[in-house]
Motif scaffolding. Sequence first.
Motif, mmCIF file in Angstrom:
data_model
loop_
_atom_site.group_PDB
_atom_site.id
_atom_site.type_symbol
_atom_site.label_atom_id
_atom_site.label_comp_id
_atom_site.label_asym_id
_atom_site.label_seq_id
_atom_site.Cartn_x
_atom_site.Cartn_y
_atom_site.Cartn_z
ATOM 1 N N LEU A 7 0.101 -5.273 8.677
ATOM 2 C CA LEU A 7 0.603 -3.930 8.398
ATOM 3 C C LEU A 7 -0.377 -2.938 9.003
ATOM 4 O O LEU A 7 -1.487 -2.751 8.510
ATOM 5 N N GLY A 8 0.032 -2.327 10.101
ATOM 6 C CA GLY A 8 -0.850 -1.452 10.868
ATOM 7 C C GLY A 8 -1.193 -2.116 12.179
ATOM 8 O O GLY A 8 -1.335 -3.343 12.240
ATOM 9 N N ASP A 31 3.937 -0.842 12.683
ATOM 10 C CA ASP A 31 3.245 0.441 12.767
ATOM 11 C C ASP A 31 4.290 1.504 13.085
ATOM 12 O O ASP A 31 5.276 1.226 13.771
ATOM 13 N N SER A 32 4.052 2.705 12.577
ATOM 14 C CA SER A 32 5.016 3.779 12.858
ATOM 15 C C SER A 32 4.802 4.333 14.270
ATOM 16 O O SER A 32 5.695 4.960 14.824
ATOM 17 N N ASP A 48 8.420 2.808 9.681
ATOM 18 C CA ASP A 48 7.751 3.531 8.616
ATOM 19 C C ASP A 48 7.464 2.563 7.464
ATOM 20 O O ASP A 48 8.141 1.552 7.329
ATOM 21 N N TRP A 49 6.465 2.910 6.607
ATOM 22 C CA TRP A 49 6.126 2.019 5.476
ATOM 23 C C TRP A 49 7.255 1.874 4.456
ATOM 24 O O TRP A 49 7.190 1.012 3.596
ATOM 25 N N ARG A 50 8.232 2.734 4.547
ATOM 26 C CA ARG A 50 9.322 2.621 3.567
ATOM 27 C C ARG A 50 10.658 2.275 4.225
ATOM 28 O O ARG A 50 11.712 2.376 3.614
ATOM 29 N N LEU A 55 11.302 -3.820 7.524
ATOM 30 C CA LEU A 55 10.270 -4.663 6.910
ATOM 31 C C LEU A 55 10.846 -5.998 6.437
ATOM 32 O O LEU A 55 10.124 -7.001 6.381
ATOM 33 N N PHE A 67 -3.525 -6.642 6.203
ATOM 34 C CA PHE A 67 -3.594 -5.206 6.457
ATOM 35 C C PHE A 67 -4.598 -4.839 7.546
ATOM 36 O O PHE A 67 -5.717 -5.331 7.558
ATOM 37 N N VAL A 72 -1.632 1.555 3.118
ATOM 38 C CA VAL A 72 -0.224 1.170 2.977
ATOM 39 C C VAL A 72 0.171 1.461 1.519
ATOM 40 O O VAL A 72 -0.572 1.112 0.603
ATOM 41 N N THR A 76 4.986 -0.557 -1.079
ATOM 42 C CA THR A 76 5.298 -1.408 0.077
ATOM 43 C C THR A 76 4.574 -2.750 -0.028
ATOM 44 O O THR A 76 5.154 -3.805 0.250
ATOM 45 N N ALA A 77 3.317 -2.700 -0.435
ATOM 46 C CA ALA A 77 2.547 -3.944 -0.568
ATOM 47 C C ALA A 77 3.188 -4.860 -1.604
ATOM 48 O O ALA A 77 3.306 -6.078 -1.393
#
Lengths: 377, 377
Positions: A7-8, A31-32, A48-50, A55, A67, A72, A76-77
């Motif tokens: 994530l990232g 990543d966004s 996006d994280w959401r 995802l 991560f 984050v 989401t996690a």
Amino acid sequence: MATIGILGGGQLARMLVLAGTPLGQRFRLVDSAGDACAAQIAPLVQADWRDFAALEAFAADSDVVTFDFENVPAETAEWMAARTRVFPNPAALSVAQDRLAEKTLFGRIGLETPAFAAVDSREDLERAVAATGLPAVLKTRRLGYDGKGQFVLRAPADLDAAWQALGGVPLILEAFVPFDREVSVVAVRSRTGEFRHYPLTRNWHAGGILSASLAPLAGDPALEARAVAHARTLAEHLDYVGVFALELFVHGERLLGNEMAPRVHNSGHWTIEGTGCSQFENHVRAILGLPLGDTAAIGTSVMLNWIGELPEADAVLREPRAHWHDYGKSPRAGRKVGHATLCGDDPRELADRLERIGAALGRNEQVAPVLAALRAS
Amino acid sequence: MATIGILGGGQLARMLVLAGTPLGQRFRLVDSAGDACAAQIAPLVQADWRDFAALEAFAADSDVVTFDFENVPAETAEWMAARTRVFPNPAALSVAQDRLAEKTLFGRIGLETPAFAAVDSREDLERAVAATGLPAVLKTRRLGYDGKGQFVLRAPADLDAAWQALGGVPLILEAFVPFDREVSVVAVRSRTGEFRHYPLTRNWHAGGILSASLAPLAGDPALEARAVAHARTLAEHLDYVGVFALELFVHGERLLGNEMAPRVHNSGHWTIEGTGCSQFENHVRAILGLPLGDTAAIGTSVMLNWIGELPEADAVLREPRAHWHDYGKSPRAGRKVGHATLCGDDPRELADRLERIGAALGRNEQVAPVLAALRAS
């Protein structure tokens, strides 16, 4: 072979991919930003994280998720942990994301901290300053890194400006502690419970951003043992899996907990060339439950961070035992765009190398405090 | 930042990408196999060597083109060189692709070789055997590697079988020379003409495939100097740019040229952890005209090749200064699927490490000759 989702997609993800690929692992990123620098070497889901639809596929494709980016959202996690294995676990991440929860935990495990108080209103701020005294630092509880979201209070007149700058989100006021040195323990705990730590690293910051690191830190094994014991207790308490950094202030004989970074850490970049198994490789090993690798230092190493833009590489490329790391990012003020690690068999050889590099790059100022520490050791 | 195109997407390309990424370079691959292992970390154009439509876009996208696979058709290399910079140059590649041209050149630069003769017909074979004597090795002039395209002649009765196996393409007969040791010089020459070499490496083969390498080779600096002088002359003669390996037989005081590999080489894999700047990083530096990096050995290193399938990684992962390299390829008889490099501060420490690893992996046979050499040094 496992597929590891990250994530990232920044430089930490990039160095995880570089270290994990020789272990036969494959990587996927979320990543966004479409130009995330790790996406040069691993497939990227731009989301996006959401964006749970995107995802969903990412989670299905990942045997393990970890991560690059510590902020984050907890939501989401947790969502991810309901679908695949996530290391470190979301609860540990959540503690490390909140300066108040983090410092409270430090106290609970017997790690002294600077005096601190929660600040949720202008009145809280008055009370907190009365308790900690001045100078003090007002910080956002969440989403702060590299000195962002901080305001230093030197006199009562600063309170209004500080509140205006940061008020409206949960805050913490921390006493401004004098210190002799800033150090960090980069440590790793595996899914199997195996724990290892790298030698204590000394760090120098400039403008709130890490400027240089030196390891191993000679001379005080008792201090190192205390720092490592705290790191271990912390990891076990959180059932933490992966690499993390515990940043500490040293003041005389005192060790004060500053913060915990729930990920591979800038102060551990020297381990790529300065140890037998880097923090990046050990993070991959830890989250897969593989045996952890050798964390002993090979000689002495100095890491110099390149902030904003890269200097000319040539002087580093020409120097023996000097290693260049360009993250493939575009230049931007305050952005970490690369680093160099200089190694030496002993502190004197390394000091000469560092002095040459500092002069050649016009970075005498960045190099000076590290050089002084090396010459004194 | 440059974009480097690599013709071929195997483990050499993969290790080039891993080494070149920290230098801020980006990579593109061409390979006819969709599952080429380097494609896990770099974008792949899946195309044949003569699919010039696909290669056109690849050439346009690449600032510099180089090789993972040495048997790219000369026609393709020249076509590419008309469109972008190609290193090593197609003429140098072409010499190294042809055993007859290669051995003829060795003779021209004063490097002794085993007796050899061109064989283009059954009658040539008779004449060649009369000239070289038996035993001798009949080899295809082109497209041979890892012992493929070779036939050992021990008695006159073998000639028919050898001709039947290999006849129909241009061949070379080489006298079977007795030797004490097989060694290689891995060296690098930059676009600027800068030349560097790694320490002389001793190699052991099994079934025609490299099994193990040991470096640096202690004890005979005069021999090393002669080998390096030959490598340098060869590189300058060919205006060679990039890393290459010169494989040699040592027989008493004699050095005999065996072959030249116009690319990063399996006998240089130990340089990843065993030197300050690996053959992969130096190849990238050379083809970009950057300063070359430090080629001095740090301690002593042994590389063990994994052929066909990987052993269990755990024993290597648990051992300090031991490094695992899984190429991410599926297992197949005779295929190079990975390697491990073991490092040590001195030969004795390394011998103990090697013995432990050999025993734990059930690879005593592979390890035995290297162990004997280490114990004797």
